[in-house]
Design an enzyme around this catalytic site. Structure first.
Site, PDB file in Angstrom:
ATOM      1  CD  GLU A 248      -2.642  -1.194   2.586  1.00  0.00           C
ATOM      2  OE1 GLU A 248      -3.649  -0.466   2.692  1.00  0.00           O
ATOM      3  OE2 GLU A 248      -2.225  -1.927   3.496  1.00  0.00           O
TER       4      GLU A 248
ATOM      5  N   GLY B 190      -6.830   6.267   4.963  1.00  0.00           N
ATOM      6  CA  GLY B 190      -6.278   7.040   3.865  1.00  0.00           C
ATOM      7  C   GLY B 190      -6.725   8.491   3.873  1.00  0.00           C
TER       8      GLY B 190
ATOM      9  CB  SER C 233      -5.746  -0.950   0.108  1.00  0.00           C
ATOM     10  OG  SER C 233      -5.414   0.255   0.757  1.00  0.00           O
TER      11      SER C 233
ATOM     12  CG  ASP D 215     -13.768  -0.528   6.748  1.00  0.00           C
ATOM     13  OD1 ASP D 215     -14.060   0.685   6.814  1.00  0.00           O
ATOM     14  OD2 ASP D 215     -12.719  -0.947   6.230  1.00  0.00           O
TER      15      ASP D 215
ATOM     16  CD  GLU E  44     -10.414  -4.222   7.496  1.00  0.00           C
ATOM     17  OE1 GLU E  44      -9.462  -3.471   7.199  1.00  0.00           O
ATOM     18  OE2 GLU E  44     -10.634  -5.316   6.934  1.00  0.00           O
TER      19      GLU E  44
ATOM     20  CG  ASN F  63      -9.039   0.377   8.085  1.00  0.00           C
ATOM     21  OD1 ASN F  63      -8.332  -0.391   7.476  1.00  0.00           O
ATOM     22  ND2 ASN F  63     -10.367   0.291   8.076  1.00  0.00           N
TER      23      ASN F  63
ATOM     24  CE1 TYR G 283      -6.971   4.523  -1.435  1.00  0.00           C
ATOM     25  CE2 TYR G 283      -6.589   2.238  -2.040  1.00  0.00           C
ATOM     26  CZ  TYR G 283      -6.727   3.222  -1.080  1.00  0.00           C
ATOM     27  OH  TYR G 283      -6.643   2.892   0.252  1.00  0.00           O
TER      28      TYR G 283
ATOM     29  NE  ARG H  93     -12.363   3.199   6.211  1.00  0.00           N
ATOM     30  CZ  ARG H  93     -11.281   2.743   5.582  1.00  0.00           C
ATOM     31  NH1 ARG H  93     -10.294   3.561   5.260  1.00  0.00           N
ATOM     32  NH2 ARG H  93     -11.155   1.458   5.310  1.00  0.00           N
TER      33      ARG H  93
END
Length: 329
Positions: free
Chosen positions: A18, A284, A151, A265, A278, A280, A224, A263
């Site tokens: 990543e 990003g 990602s 999910d 999960e 993070n 992305y 963050r």
């Protein structure tokens, strides 16, 4: 513009799949910090980093590295040794969040809703054996993912009634990315994410529903590439379900001991509890990233967001150290 002008080391890249995402995030953060009046310098996560940080006279560090070494507690440990204040979670929380297997055990212990799972280790079990075990334990609709990656790299969603061989092939592909693999029972529903920002009270940001209409799910390309996904923020889930997603997000953040930001999910089915996937710890900050987008919708633009995070880290300072206790004579 911030009244405090800080010298900020923004750490990017590193030995991770990543790394390019990280560099794009670092570019956005450096631009935002400059706009807020700070002095950012982007530094690569490499063998020279420790010397640069030790001699660079930085007030604070903003790590925006993703994946191994940068997000798993390794970089955070270096910053602790150097005695530098930094944005984000500490060593333990970073390591716990990065290891999806351990994180899910902690989520379950905290009473948070997670999907049934099995794990497989490359050095101990062949993909064929793990595939057969997963099929027997979880059924023929599963999600296979590397245990410590992000990602959506190496992730396979088998939602069509997969054979043992198909699951085994997905595990083999994930083994190419990580030593350990997580296989979860597939949960059908909306893909939703919710940021946690401790600069706010309450800390939960408005959840975002992600619709990747050109992809099977929220893949690396959907994340992305411009125009490959649609972000609905606030997510159209209804007031009660939005509140529940936010409650779980904050609880997951706290269950791992995260700090500053994260963050979280989810998959949110049409009926029943959201399923926590999960956390993070370093989300990003690219032009298509979800966390700064949600913060902006909540009233915190990216320059204010980045400035607030570095000022909070600077004011918190380096981790307090106890003085050595002399040995008795």
């Amino acid at each position: 513009m911030s009244a405090r002008r800080l010298s900020v080391a923004v750490i990017q890249g590193g030995p991770s799949s990543e790394a390019e995402v990280s560099r794009a995030s670092a570019t956005s953060i450096a631009r935002a910090l400059e706009a807020a009046g700070h002095r950012p310098v982007r530094l690569e996560l490499d063998v020279y980093l420790a010397d640069t940080l030790r001699t660079g006279g930085f007030d604070v560090v903003f790590p925006i590295t993703h994946g191994v070494v940068g997000e798993d507690g390794s970089l955070q440990g270096l910053l602790e040794v150097l005695g530098l204040p930094y944005v984000g979670s500490g060593v333990l929380a970073s390591a716990l969040a990065m290891n999806k297997r351990v994180a899910k055990v902690l989520f379950a212990a905290a009473g948070l809703p997670v999907a049934p799972m099995i794990t497989a280790d490359r050095g101990r079990e062949t993909a064929a054996a793990a595939g057969a075990r997963a099929h027997a334990a979880l059924g023929d609709r599963v999600v296979v993912k590397p245990c410590s990656n992000g990602s959506a790299i190496g992730v396979a969603r088998l939602d069509h009634g997969a054979s043992v061989d198909e699951i085994a092939r997905a595990i083999e592909a994930a083994y190419a990315v990580d030593e350990a693999v997580l296989v979860e029972r597939f949960v059908s529903g909306r893909e939703v994410t919710c940021g946690v920002l401790e600069l706010r009270d309450p800390p939960a940001l408005p959840p975002t529903e992600i619709r990747a209409t050109k992809d099977a799910f929220y893949t690396f390309q959907a994340r992305y590439a411009s125009g490959r996904s649609e972000h609905l923020c606030p997510a159209p889930l209804g007031e009660a379900r939005v509140r529940r997603v936010q409650e779980i997000a904050v609880a997951a953040h706290r269950a791992l001991g995260c700090r500053d930001l994260s963050r979280v999910d989810f998959v949110v089915p049409e009926e029943g509890e959201p399923t926590l996937l999960e956390v993070n710890t370093l989300p990003g900050f690219t032009e298509t990233s979800l966390f700064p987008e949600a913060a902006g919708i909540a009233g915190t633009p990216i320059d204010e967001l980045c400035s607030g995070l570095v000022i909070a880290a600077s004011e918190r300072g380096a981790t307090r150290r106890n003085t050595a206790v002399p040995l008795p004579k």
